[in-house]
Design a protein around this motif. Structure first.
Motif, PDB file in Angstrom:
ATOM      1  N   SER A  80       0.847  -0.862  -0.138  1.00 22.65           N
ATOM      2  CA  SER A  80       0.294  -0.209   0.033  1.00 22.65           C
ATOM      3  C   SER A  80       1.246   1.624   0.081  1.00 22.65           C
ATOM      4  CB  SER A  80      -1.000   0.139   1.491  1.00 22.65           C
ATOM      5  OG  SER A  80      -1.200   1.343   0.956  1.00 22.65           O
ATOM      6  N   ILE A  81       0.309   2.250  -1.025  1.00 20.21           N
ATOM      7  CA  ILE A  81       1.676   3.371  -0.881  1.00 20.21           C
ATOM      8  C   ILE A  81       0.966   3.574   0.090  1.00 20.21           C
ATOM      9  CG2 ILE A  81      -1.030   4.801  -1.836  1.00 20.21           C
ATOM     10  CD1 ILE A  81       1.000   6.038  -3.591  1.00 20.21           C
ATOM     11  N   GLU A  82      -0.310   4.030   1.145  1.00 14.41           N
ATOM     12  CA  GLU A  82      -0.175   4.560   2.756  1.00 14.41           C
ATOM     13  C   GLU A  82       0.628   4.350   3.797  1.00 14.41           C
ATOM     14  OE1 GLU A  82      -4.571   4.839   3.347  1.00 14.41           O
ATOM     15  OE2 GLU A  82      -5.129   4.761   0.918  1.00 14.41           O
ATOM     16  N   SER A  83       1.334   3.376   3.552  1.00 10.74           N
ATOM     17  CA  SER A  83       2.684   2.830   3.921  1.00 10.74           C
ATOM     18  C   SER A  83       3.937   4.392   3.758  1.00 10.74           C
ATOM     19  CB  SER A  83       3.173   1.496   3.645  1.00 10.74           C
ATOM     20  OG  SER A  83       2.510   0.457   3.527  1.00 10.74           O
ATOM     21  N   LEU A  84       3.863   4.907   3.270  1.00  9.76           N
ATOM     22  CA  LEU A  84       4.615   6.163   2.937  1.00  9.76           C
ATOM     23  C   LEU A  84       4.185   7.332   3.096  1.00  9.76           C
ATOM     24  CD1 LEU A  84       5.965   4.856  -1.109  1.00  9.76           C
ATOM     25  CD2 LEU A  84       6.693   4.196   1.378  1.00  9.76           C
ATOM     26  N   ALA A  85       5.132   7.545   4.192  1.00  9.09           N
ATOM     27  CA  ALA A  85       5.329   9.076   4.738  1.00  9.09           C
ATOM     28  C   ALA A  85       5.272  10.179   3.529  1.00  9.09           C
ATOM     29  CB  ALA A  85       5.822  10.062   5.419  1.00  9.09           C
ATOM     30  N   GLN A  86       4.529  11.475   3.759  1.00 14.33           N
ATOM     31  CA  GLN A  86       4.841  11.671   2.215  1.00 14.33           C
ATOM     32  C   GLN A  86       6.507  12.252   1.486  1.00 14.33           C
ATOM     33  OE1 GLN A  86       2.432  14.948   2.136  1.00 14.33           O
ATOM     34  NE2 GLN A  86       3.457  15.774  -0.211  1.00 14.33           N
ATOM     35  N   GLU A  87       7.296  12.452   2.427  1.00 10.45           N
ATOM     36  CA  GLU A  87       8.898  12.873   2.304  1.00 10.45           C
ATOM     37  C   GLU A  87       9.067  11.865   1.941  1.00 10.45           C
ATOM     38  OE1 GLU A  87       8.078  12.203   6.638  1.00 10.45           O
ATOM     39  OE2 GLU A  87       7.161  13.152   5.173  1.00 10.45           O
ATOM     40  N   ASP A  88       8.435  10.613   2.226  1.00  9.87           N
ATOM     41  CA  ASP A  88       9.760   9.423   1.328  1.00  9.87           C
ATOM     42  C   ASP A  88       8.682   9.162  -0.113  1.00  9.87           C
ATOM     43  OD1 ASP A  88      10.790   8.249   4.085  1.00  9.87           O
ATOM     44  OD2 ASP A  88       9.436   7.116   4.628  1.00  9.87           O
ATOM     45  N   LEU A  89       7.407   9.658  -0.367  1.00  3.62           N
ATOM     46  CA  LEU A  89       6.853   8.775  -1.520  1.00  3.62           C
ATOM     47  C   LEU A  89       8.015  10.408  -1.787  1.00  3.62           C
ATOM     48  CD1 LEU A  89       5.119   7.838  -3.646  1.00  3.62           C
ATOM     49  CD2 LEU A  89       3.631   9.525  -2.626  1.00  3.62           C
ATOM     50  N   GLU A  90       7.816  11.907  -1.729  1.00  2.84           N
ATOM     51  CA  GLU A  90       9.504  12.338  -2.594  1.00  2.84           C
ATOM     52  C   GLU A  90      10.368  12.123  -2.885  1.00  2.84           C
ATOM     53  OE1 GLU A  90       8.722  15.969   0.170  1.00  2.84           O
ATOM     54  OE2 GLU A  90       6.438  16.381  -0.563  1.00  2.84           O
ATOM     55  N   TYR A  91      11.096  11.039  -1.737  1.00  4.79           N
ATOM     56  CA  TYR A  91      12.133  10.685  -1.912  1.00  4.79           C
ATOM     57  C   TYR A  91      12.680   9.701  -2.903  1.00  4.79           C
ATOM     58  CZ  TYR A  91      16.340   7.776  -0.572  1.00  4.79           C
ATOM     59  OH  TYR A  91      17.164   7.190  -0.811  1.00  4.79           O
ATOM     60  N   VAL A 115      -0.224  14.128  -9.127  1.00  8.53           N
ATOM     61  CA  VAL A 115      -0.943  14.982  -8.406  1.00  8.53           C
ATOM     62  C   VAL A 115      -0.895  14.491  -6.522  1.00  8.53           C
ATOM     63  CG1 VAL A 115      -3.096  16.551  -7.621  1.00  8.53           C
ATOM     64  CG2 VAL A 115      -2.750  16.690  -9.589  1.00  8.53           C
ATOM     65  N   ILE A 116      -0.056  15.214  -5.635  1.00  5.77           N
ATOM     66  CA  ILE A 116      -0.359  13.945  -4.596  1.00  5.77           C
ATOM     67  C   ILE A 116      -0.954  14.735  -3.255  1.00  5.77           C
ATOM     68  CG2 ILE A 116       1.944  13.371  -2.740  1.00  5.77           C
ATOM     69  CD1 ILE A 116       3.457  12.291  -4.639  1.00  5.77           C
ATOM     70  N   LEU A 117      -1.061  14.709  -2.789  1.00  6.54           N
ATOM     71  CA  LEU A 117      -1.937  15.422  -1.743  1.00  6.54           C
ATOM     72  C   LEU A 117      -1.788  15.092  -0.316  1.00  6.54           C
ATOM     73  CD1 LEU A 117      -5.267  17.561  -3.340  1.00  6.54           C
ATOM     74  CD2 LEU A 117      -2.899  18.287  -2.878  1.00  6.54           C
ATOM     75  N   ASP A 118      -1.691  15.140   1.049  1.00  8.55           N
ATOM     76  CA  ASP A 118      -1.726  14.631   2.161  1.00  8.55           C
ATOM     77  C   ASP A 118      -1.456  13.102   2.172  1.00  8.55           C
ATOM     78  OD1 ASP A 118      -2.829  16.902   2.785  1.00  8.55           O
ATOM     79  OD2 ASP A 118      -4.551  16.625   2.946  1.00  8.55           O
ATOM     80  N   GLY A 119       0.180  12.990   1.236  1.00 11.91           N
ATOM     81  CA  GLY A 119       0.810  12.226   0.635  1.00 11.91           C
ATOM     82  C   GLY A 119       0.283  10.942   0.228  1.00 11.91           C
ATOM     83  N   LEU A 120      -1.193  11.520  -1.565  1.00  7.82           N
ATOM     84  CA  LEU A 120      -1.482  11.140  -1.449  1.00  7.82           C
ATOM     85  C   LEU A 120      -1.689  11.046  -2.953  1.00  7.82           C
ATOM     86  CD1 LEU A 120      -5.364  10.513   0.277  1.00  7.82           C
ATOM     87  CD2 LEU A 120      -3.491   8.962   0.487  1.00  7.82           C
ATOM     88  N   PRO A 121      -1.337   9.648  -3.614  1.00 10.06           N
ATOM     89  CA  PRO A 121      -1.665  10.191  -5.271  1.00 10.06           C
ATOM     90  C   PRO A 121      -2.579   9.906  -5.990  1.00 10.06           C
ATOM     91  CG  PRO A 121      -0.931   8.051  -4.684  1.00 10.06           C
ATOM     92  CD  PRO A 121      -1.206   8.998  -3.726  1.00 10.06           C
ATOM     93  N   ILE A 122      -3.053  11.784  -6.184  1.00 12.41           N
ATOM     94  CA  ILE A 122      -4.685  11.634  -6.932  1.00 12.41           C
ATOM     95  C   ILE A 122      -5.078  10.959  -7.272  1.00 12.41           C
ATOM     96  CG2 ILE A 122      -6.804  12.984  -6.959  1.00 12.41           C
ATOM     97  CD1 ILE A 122      -6.107  13.105  -4.042  1.00 12.41           C
ATOM     98  N   ARG A 123      -3.804  11.091  -8.679  1.00 17.00           N
ATOM     99  CA  ARG A 123      -3.978  10.502 -10.179  1.00 17.00           C
ATOM    100  C   ARG A 123      -4.215   9.086 -10.703  1.00 17.00           C
ATOM    101  NH1 ARG A 123      -0.153   8.974 -13.405  1.00 17.00           N
ATOM    102  NH2 ARG A 123      -0.719   9.112 -16.211  1.00 17.00           N
ATOM    103  N   MET A 124      -2.866   8.273  -9.655  1.00 19.58           N
ATOM    104  CA  MET A 124      -2.919   7.172  -9.497  1.00 19.58           C
ATOM    105  C   MET A 124      -4.117   5.932  -9.097  1.00 19.58           C
ATOM    106  SD  MET A 124       0.526   6.494 -10.248  1.00 19.58           S
ATOM    107  CE  MET A 124      -0.044   6.855 -11.270  1.00 19.58           C
TER     108      MET A 124
END
Length: 241
Positions: A80-91, A115-124
């Motif tokens: 799950s992508i929600e296991s990632l903090a936003q800074e980890d997703l950006e990394y 488009v990533i908001l609150d750590g969630l990739p909206i387009r994905m």
């Protein structure tokens, strides 16, 4: 070349042919199972990082590995992508090719302008929700999302949240109209940013909002973007439920 591949949504992949193609291209035909960690001078395979990220961050984990083996390629999987903090997703976006599962045997690559908001990739999430939606409707949803983000980034900069997007798309308490009026006009008259903002504001006012307000002369845009609003609202509820 980026440092490796991060595969998100592994359960959706299963033993799908597309995943096998990715791993074979990356690791060769004699690779070990993706289900078993493998570390050597050329490759580091880390399967199912979700639980490990409860005690560390992806950034710390990957940085530590690359310090020890700077020339190794890393292949990592997450359920799950929600296991990632936003800074980890950006990394991860900066250092890894990211593949996102949108259904059995199907994946898409993260765009650099995802488009990533609150750590969630909206387009994905939009693609995951409706992977077989005709391209025509996918294009309308994505165009609406881009125009919405043009207005919101103008208002809130890097502080845009899923709540802001939800309010704008649903015109909650006439928020869309207020946001259009409050959009700051601090760009130079002939700048590309000013042009994009004006285009987005005019489009929302004269096209999208006609359907949101139930005008007799409404276009079909509002009805055609119902799936985008539903996904954004569900993600908003998940964050604030």
């Amino acid at each position: 070349m980026k440092k490796g591949i991060l595969i998100i949504g592994k359960r959706k992949f299963g033993r799908a042919d597309e995943l096998e193609k990715v791993l074979t291209a990356e690791l060769g035909t004699n690779r070990e199972s993706i289900r078993v960690d493998k570390i050597d001078s050329q490759h580091v395979i880390l399967d199912g990082l979700d639980e490990r990220l409860n005690s560390t961050t992806l950034t710390e984990l990957m940085t530590g590995i690359l310090e020890l083996m700077p020339h190794a390629r890393i292949v990592a999987t997450l359920d799950s992508i929600e296991s990632l903090a936003q800074e980890d997703l950006e990394y991860a976006q900066k250092h890894f090719d990211i593949l996102f599962g949108i259904g059995t045997g199907r994946f898409v690559e993260f765009n650099e302008d995802e488009v990533i908001l609150d750590g969630l990739p909206i387009r994905m999430y939009l693609l995951e929700e409706s992977p077989w939606t005709p391209q025509f409707f996918q294009d309308i949803n994505e165009s609406t999302l881009r125009k919405a983000m043009t207005i919101l980034r103008n208002l809130y900069g890097d502080e845009v949240t899923i709540e802001h997007l939800n309010d704008l798309l649903h015109n909650r308490n006439h928020q869309t109209e207020k946001m259009i009026k409050e959009s700051l006009e601090h760009f130079e008259e002939d700048s590309h940013e000013r042009y994009m903002l004006d285009e987005a504001r005019i489009w929302f006012a004269n096209d999208y909002l006609t359907g949101a307000k139930g005008s007799r002369t409404a276009t079909e845009t509002y009805d055609r973007t119902g799936s985008l609003r539903a996904i954004v609202h569900r993600l908003y509820q998940r964050k604030h439920g």
